[in-house]
Write an enzyme that holds these catalytic residues in place. Structure first.
Site, short mmCIF file in Angstrom:
data_model
loop_
_atom_site.label_atom_id
_atom_site.label_comp_id
_atom_site.label_asym_id
_atom_site.label_seq_id
_atom_site.Cartn_x
_atom_site.Cartn_y
_atom_site.Cartn_z
N HIS A 1 -40.08 -37.96 -30.89
CA HIS A 1 -40.01 -36.54 -30.52
C HIS A 1 -41.08 -35.75 -31.29
CE1 HIS A 1 -35.47 -37.41 -29.86
NE2 HIS A 1 -35.97 -37.17 -28.66
N LYS B 1 -20.52 -34.60 -23.01
CA LYS B 1 -21.25 -35.74 -23.55
C LYS B 1 -20.80 -36.02 -24.99
CE LYS B 1 -25.98 -37.24 -23.71
NZ LYS B 1 -27.39 -36.94 -23.60
N SER C 1 -33.57 -42.23 -29.29
CA SER C 1 -32.46 -41.86 -30.16
C SER C 1 -31.34 -42.88 -30.03
CB SER C 1 -31.92 -40.48 -29.78
OG SER C 1 -32.90 -39.50 -29.93
N ARG D 1 -42.29 -42.30 -22.11
CA ARG D 1 -42.53 -43.50 -22.91
C ARG D 1 -43.04 -44.64 -22.07
NH1 ARG D 1 -36.83 -42.53 -25.66
NH2 ARG D 1 -36.64 -41.58 -23.62
P1 ADP Z 1 -33.78 -39.92 -25.95
O1 ADP Z 1 -34.31 -40.11 -24.54
O2 ADP Z 1 -34.53 -40.68 -26.99
O3 ADP Z 1 -32.30 -40.06 -26.08
P2 ADP Z 1 -33.87 -37.03 -25.75
O4 ADP Z 1 -32.85 -36.86 -24.70
O5 ADP Z 1 -33.67 -36.18 -26.94
O6 ADP Z 1 -34.07 -38.46 -26.36
O7 ADP Z 1 -35.32 -36.83 -25.11
C1 ADP Z 1 -35.97 -35.61 -24.99
C2 ADP Z 1 -37.34 -35.86 -24.41
O8 ADP Z 1 -38.12 -36.57 -25.36
C3 ADP Z 1 -37.38 -36.71 -23.14
O9 ADP Z 1 -38.45 -36.25 -22.33
C4 ADP Z 1 -37.70 -38.09 -23.66
O10 ADP Z 1 -38.36 -38.87 -22.67
C5 ADP Z 1 -38.66 -37.74 -24.78
N1 ADP Z 1 -38.71 -38.77 -25.81
C6 ADP Z 1 -37.71 -39.27 -26.54
N2 ADP Z 1 -38.14 -40.24 -27.39
C7 ADP Z 1 -39.49 -40.34 -27.17
C8 ADP Z 1 -40.52 -41.17 -27.69
N3 ADP Z 1 -40.29 -42.13 -28.57
N4 ADP Z 1 -41.77 -40.99 -27.22
C9 ADP Z 1 -42.01 -40.06 -26.29
N5 ADP Z 1 -41.09 -39.25 -25.73
C10 ADP Z 1 -39.85 -39.40 -26.17
#
Ligand code: ADP
Length: 164
Positions: free
Chosen positions: A19, A43, A130, A92
């Site tokens: 992030h 959730k 995460s 990703r």
């Molecule tokens: P996750 O998908 O890891 O549970 P979130 O729901 O908090 O996390 O994701 C928020 C945004 O951040 C989404 O667009 C997700 O694709 C992106 N994201 C999460 N982890 C990464 C990462 N390692 N690299 C790039 N983008 C990420």
């Protein structure tokens, strides 16, 4: 020219170095980024909303171009309320593409002025989520290289009292 602000929405349960990588890339394009944590009562999160927000706030406390907020309900309603039209999301891998593409189009169908910008992280974070961090942590693995130090600290503090 007005300040360009983008919202970076997510669960941040917890914030990871992936992030942070996306936020840093976003700051090269936007003047301000609002990191908006989702509050979804249906959730199950590992961390309470307050804990997720505190981690993001502490991580970026020295950066006045980062704002930390939360939203409940539809992202488009939050964007309207905040008068912001740009969303940043991280991509990703191909596996993210399908759902991200759907979300961008559904948001646009509800609010045509919204644009979604996808940013690609450093290769070293392209495997990181995460969900993985939580699984590794809960199985007793080391997560120090995957998250900011404050996440490791908060998780240890929280689950020292109430081991899972
Ligand atoms: P996750 O998908 O890891 O549970 P979130 O729901 O908090 O996390 O994701 C928020 C945004 O951040 C989404 O667009 C997700 O694709 C992106 N994201 C999460 N982890 C990464 C990462 N390692 N690299 C790039 N983008 C990420």
């Amino acid at each position: 020219m007005p300040d360009r602000t983008a919202v970076y929405p997510g669960s941040y349960d917890p914030l990871t170095n992936g992030h942070i990588d996306i936020i840093e890339r976003g700051l090269k394009i936007f003047d301000k980024i609002t990191v908006a944590a989702l509050k979804n009562p249906s959730k199950t999160y590992l961390l309470f909303l307050e804990e997720r927000l505190e981690i993001i706030q502490e991580t970026f406390s020295n950066n006045e171009r980062i704002e930390v907020d939360y939203f409940e309900g539809l992202l488009v309603d939050y964007l309207k309320k905040r008068n912001i039209t740009t969303v940043v999301r991280g991509l990703r891998a191909i596996s993210d593409f399908d759902i991200e593409f759907q979300m961008a189009l559904i948001n646009r169908s509800m609010a045509p002025s919204i644009e979604t910008i996808f940013l690609v992280p450093s290769v070293c974070y392209s495997f990181l989520s995460s969900k993985l961090v939580k699984e590794i942590y809960l199985l007793g693995g080391e997560i120090k290289k995957m998250v900011p130090a404050i996440v490791d600290k908060k998780l240890k503090e929280k689950f020292k009292q109430f081991p899972l």
